[in-house]
Design a protein around this motif. Sequence first.
Motif, PDB file in Angstrom:
ATOM      1  N   ASP A  10       7.546  37.946  64.054  1.00 11.64           N
ATOM      2  CA  ASP A  10       6.620  38.924  63.484  1.00 11.64           C
ATOM      3  C   ASP A  10       7.241  39.513  62.211  1.00 11.64           C
ATOM      4  O   ASP A  10       8.312  40.111  62.253  1.00 11.64           O
ATOM      5  CB  ASP A  10       6.368  40.025  64.509  1.00 11.64           C
ATOM      6  CG  ASP A  10       5.364  41.050  64.025  1.00 11.64           C
ATOM      7  OD1 ASP A  10       4.581  40.718  63.112  1.00 11.64           O
ATOM      8  OD2 ASP A  10       5.353  42.172  64.571  1.00 11.64           O
ATOM      9  N   GLU A  13       7.891  43.343  62.122  1.00  6.62           N
ATOM     10  CA  GLU A  13       9.111  43.751  62.821  1.00  6.62           C
ATOM     11  C   GLU A  13      10.342  43.412  61.982  1.00  6.62           C
ATOM     12  O   GLU A  13      11.294  44.187  61.927  1.00  6.62           O
ATOM     13  CB  GLU A  13       9.192  43.061  64.177  1.00  6.62           C
ATOM     14  CG  GLU A  13      10.337  43.555  65.028  1.00  6.62           C
ATOM     15  CD  GLU A  13      10.300  42.989  66.423  1.00  6.62           C
ATOM     16  OE1 GLU A  13      11.390  42.822  67.007  1.00  6.62           O
ATOM     17  OE2 GLU A  13       9.212  42.713  66.929  1.00  6.62           O
ATOM     18  N   THR A  16      10.749  45.966  59.329  1.00  8.59           N
ATOM     19  CA  THR A  16      11.300  47.185  59.919  1.00  8.59           C
ATOM     20  C   THR A  16      12.811  47.037  60.078  1.00  8.59           C
ATOM     21  O   THR A  16      13.566  47.967  59.785  1.00  8.59           O
ATOM     22  CB  THR A  16      10.645  47.462  61.285  1.00  8.59           C
ATOM     23  OG1 THR A  16       9.236  47.532  61.111  1.00  8.59           O
ATOM     24  CG2 THR A  16      11.155  48.749  61.885  1.00  8.59           C
ATOM     25  N   MET A  17      13.233  45.856  60.534  1.00  2.76           N
ATOM     26  CA  MET A  17      14.668  45.606  60.686  1.00  2.76           C
ATOM     27  C   MET A  17      15.371  45.643  59.322  1.00  2.76           C
ATOM     28  O   MET A  17      16.485  46.151  59.210  1.00  2.76           O
ATOM     29  CB  MET A  17      14.907  44.247  61.348  1.00  2.76           C
ATOM     30  CG  MET A  17      14.561  44.217  62.827  1.00  2.76           C
ATOM     31  SD  MET A  17      14.796  42.586  63.547  1.00  2.76           S
ATOM     32  CE  MET A  17      16.579  42.490  63.560  1.00  2.76           C
ATOM     33  N   ASP A  86      16.017  53.185  67.129  1.00  5.18           N
ATOM     34  CA  ASP A  86      15.052  52.086  67.127  1.00  5.18           C
ATOM     35  C   ASP A  86      15.243  51.128  68.300  1.00  5.18           C
ATOM     36  O   ASP A  86      14.663  50.043  68.316  1.00  5.18           O
ATOM     37  CB  ASP A  86      15.137  51.326  65.797  1.00  5.18           C
ATOM     38  CG  ASP A  86      14.428  52.071  64.692  1.00  5.18           C
ATOM     39  OD1 ASP A  86      13.197  52.190  64.769  1.00  5.18           O
ATOM     40  OD2 ASP A  86      15.106  52.553  63.765  1.00  5.18           O
ATOM     41  N   TYR A  88      18.219  49.705  69.616  1.00  2.00           N
ATOM     42  CA  TYR A  88      19.351  48.786  69.664  1.00  2.00           C
ATOM     43  C   TYR A  88      20.540  49.494  70.302  1.00  2.00           C
ATOM     44  O   TYR A  88      20.859  50.619  69.949  1.00  2.00           O
ATOM     45  CB  TYR A  88      19.716  48.311  68.247  1.00  2.00           C
ATOM     46  CG  TYR A  88      18.606  47.515  67.620  1.00  2.00           C
ATOM     47  CD1 TYR A  88      18.411  46.182  67.950  1.00  2.00           C
ATOM     48  CD2 TYR A  88      17.727  48.097  66.708  1.00  2.00           C
ATOM     49  CE1 TYR A  88      17.380  45.450  67.387  1.00  2.00           C
ATOM     50  CE2 TYR A  88      16.697  47.369  66.141  1.00  2.00           C
ATOM     51  CZ  TYR A  88      16.527  46.045  66.487  1.00  2.00           C
ATOM     52  OH  TYR A  88      15.501  45.330  65.935  1.00  2.00           O
ATOM     53  N   THR A  97      20.971  40.286  66.128  1.00  2.00           N
ATOM     54  CA  THR A  97      19.522  40.099  66.106  1.00  2.00           C
ATOM     55  C   THR A  97      19.020  39.953  64.673  1.00  2.00           C
ATOM     56  O   THR A  97      18.204  39.077  64.382  1.00  2.00           O
ATOM     57  CB  THR A  97      18.817  41.302  66.774  1.00  2.00           C
ATOM     58  OG1 THR A  97      19.371  41.503  68.073  1.00  2.00           O
ATOM     59  CG2 THR A  97      17.334  41.080  66.886  1.00  2.00           C
ATOM     60  N   TYR A  98      19.527  40.791  63.790  1.00  2.00           N
ATOM     61  CA  TYR A  98      19.094  40.753  62.389  1.00  2.00           C
ATOM     62  C   TYR A  98      19.470  39.429  61.738  1.00  2.00           C
ATOM     63  O   TYR A  98      18.661  38.828  61.027  1.00  2.00           O
ATOM     64  CB  TYR A  98      19.701  41.917  61.614  1.00  2.00           C
ATOM     65  CG  TYR A  98      19.306  41.927  60.158  1.00  2.00           C
ATOM     66  CD1 TYR A  98      18.043  42.359  59.770  1.00  2.00           C
ATOM     67  CD2 TYR A  98      20.176  41.478  59.165  1.00  2.00           C
ATOM     68  CE1 TYR A  98      17.660  42.348  58.440  1.00  2.00           C
ATOM     69  CE2 TYR A  98      19.799  41.472  57.830  1.00  2.00           C
ATOM     70  CZ  TYR A  98      18.541  41.907  57.488  1.00  2.00           C
ATOM     71  OH  TYR A  98      18.161  41.897  56.173  1.00  2.00           O
TER      72      TYR A  98
END
Length: 165
Positions: A10, A13, A16-17, A86, A88, A97-98
């Motif tokens: 997405d 998302e 946002t990251m 957020d 994490y 994740t990023y």
Amino acid sequence: MPPKPVLEIDMAEFRTMQKLMIKAQDKAKEIRHLQDTVLPKLKQQLADTKGIFKGKERKALTEQIQRTEKEIAEKLDKLPDVLKEDGYPDVQAFMATYRKAEAVVEQYNRDLAAWEREVRENRRPAEKERLTPPEKKSIRDQLRRLQAEGRQRSQPKRKSHDRER
């Protein structure tokens, strides 16, 4: 024509990251600036302040160094909180994740660029055919055709007498 690549994550998302990553990097830059620039300057000023009559100045510099060290410690403590807000658990989980999401987006961009290049190459012959000028026809043939059209228009139409009776 090959199928267009599809993004598997997405983008909202991911954006946002990205914003969260920029926010964390900005806070880390502030901390690094305090550690690498401000604090050494203050310590150097303290070392350069010598003499019997400079006691107040030394005391003020010492207090300023302590405040700066306290500020650095507070900012280091608050850095993980930015990410925890957020969802994490810690900085390492966010970074893992990023990086995965960033790799997926970069691969998608490369695939999309390759797809666009392939589509463009497949269309080029058709575009060249469209852009080639029409073959020149002789002017005499064109005049004859126009005269024939003019004759057909000028011929009177015959009415059928059967209907009138």
